[in-house]
Design a protein around this motif. Structure first.
Motif, mmCIF file in Angstrom:
data_model
loop_
_atom_site.group_PDB
_atom_site.id
_atom_site.type_symbol
_atom_site.label_atom_id
_atom_site.label_comp_id
_atom_site.label_asym_id
_atom_site.label_seq_id
_atom_site.Cartn_x
_atom_site.Cartn_y
_atom_site.Cartn_z
ATOM 1 N N MET A 52 0.851 -1.206 0.000
ATOM 2 C CA MET A 52 0.000 0.000 0.000
ATOM 3 C C MET A 52 0.881 1.248 0.000
ATOM 4 N N LEU A 53 0.582 2.135 -0.898
ATOM 5 C CA LEU A 53 1.423 3.321 -0.988
ATOM 6 C C LEU A 53 1.060 4.341 0.101
ATOM 7 N N GLN A 54 2.052 5.045 0.572
ATOM 8 C CA GLN A 54 1.818 6.045 1.619
ATOM 9 C C GLN A 54 1.336 7.341 0.992
ATOM 10 N N LEU A 55 0.222 7.824 1.480
ATOM 11 C CA LEU A 55 -0.309 9.097 1.010
ATOM 12 C C LEU A 55 -0.283 10.091 2.156
ATOM 13 N N SER A 56 -0.182 11.342 1.798
ATOM 14 C CA SER A 56 -0.263 12.365 2.835
ATOM 15 C C SER A 56 -1.677 12.357 3.401
ATOM 16 N N PRO A 57 -1.819 12.784 4.652
ATOM 17 C CA PRO A 57 -3.156 12.811 5.253
ATOM 18 C C PRO A 57 -4.183 13.549 4.385
ATOM 19 N N LYS A 58 -3.715 14.619 3.758
ATOM 20 C CA LYS A 58 -4.609 15.406 2.900
ATOM 21 C C LYS A 58 -5.094 14.567 1.714
ATOM 22 N N ALA A 59 -4.164 13.859 1.103
ATOM 23 C CA ALA A 59 -4.501 13.009 -0.041
ATOM 24 C C ALA A 59 -5.438 11.880 0.384
ATOM 25 N N GLN A 60 -5.163 11.306 1.552
ATOM 26 C CA GLN A 60 -6.022 10.235 2.058
ATOM 27 C C GLN A 60 -7.444 10.738 2.260
ATOM 28 N N GLU A 61 -7.569 11.914 2.836
ATOM 29 C CA GLU A 61 -8.878 12.501 3.090
ATOM 30 C C GLU A 61 -9.612 12.760 1.780
ATOM 31 N N ALA A 62 -8.890 13.324 0.810
ATOM 32 C CA ALA A 62 -9.484 13.615 -0.492
ATOM 33 C C ALA A 62 -9.992 12.329 -1.137
ATOM 34 N N ARG A 63 -9.176 11.312 -1.042
ATOM 35 C CA ARG A 63 -9.539 10.028 -1.636
ATOM 36 C C ARG A 63 -10.776 9.442 -0.959
ATOM 37 N N ARG A 64 -10.802 9.539 0.377
ATOM 38 C CA ARG A 64 -11.951 9.040 1.140
ATOM 39 C C ARG A 64 -13.229 9.766 0.721
ATOM 40 N N GLN A 65 -13.106 11.091 0.625
ATOM 41 C CA GLN A 65 -14.269 11.902 0.268
ATOM 42 C C GLN A 65 -14.762 11.555 -1.135
ATOM 43 N N TYR A 66 -13.818 11.385 -2.043
ATOM 44 C CA TYR A 66 -14.168 11.036 -3.418
ATOM 45 C C TYR A 66 -14.941 9.726 -3.437
ATOM 46 N N ARG A 67 -14.430 8.760 -2.708
ATOM 47 C CA ARG A 67 -15.063 7.450 -2.686
ATOM 48 C C ARG A 67 -16.473 7.538 -2.102
ATOM 49 N N ARG A 68 -16.596 8.314 -1.014
ATOM 50 C CA ARG A 68 -17.894 8.478 -0.353
ATOM 51 C C ARG A 68 -18.903 9.116 -1.312
ATOM 52 N N ASN A 69 -18.463 10.196 -1.981
ATOM 53 C CA ASN A 69 -19.353 10.881 -2.922
ATOM 54 C C ASN A 69 -19.732 9.977 -4.071
ATOM 55 N N TYR A 70 -18.749 9.235 -4.554
ATOM 56 C CA TYR A 70 -18.996 8.337 -5.679
ATOM 57 C C TYR A 70 -20.062 7.312 -5.307
ATOM 58 N N GLN A 71 -19.935 6.720 -4.120
ATOM 59 C CA GLN A 71 -20.906 5.721 -3.680
ATOM 60 C C GLN A 71 -22.283 6.331 -3.523
ATOM 61 N N ARG A 72 -22.326 7.542 -2.953
ATOM 62 C CA ARG A 72 -23.611 8.206 -2.734
ATOM 63 C C ARG A 72 -24.304 8.450 -4.080
#
Length: 54
Positions: A1-21
């Motif tokens: 698993m690649l290391q992402l900055s906290p900011k990138a992780q958050e952005a990715r999480r949000q993207y995934r959440r929005n996509y699912q919604r």
């Protein structure tokens, strides 16, 4: 698993959440899926009730 900055992780999480919604919203708009959704929810609550009764 690649290391992402906290900011990138958050952005990715949000993207995934929005996509699912979005996906779920579109899915529910189809009339044939509305029945499926009701059936799913009914089963979900039945299962919940069984679990709480123990």
């Amino acid at each position: 698993m690649l290391q992402l900055s906290p900011k990138a992780q958050e952005a990715r999480r949000q993207y995934r959440r929005n996509y699912q919604r979005e996906y779920q919203r579109k899915w529910r708009q189809k009339p044939e899926n509305k029945e499926k959704q009701k059936e799913y929810e009914r089963r979900y609550w039945e299962c919940k009730a069984k679990q709480t009764k123990g």
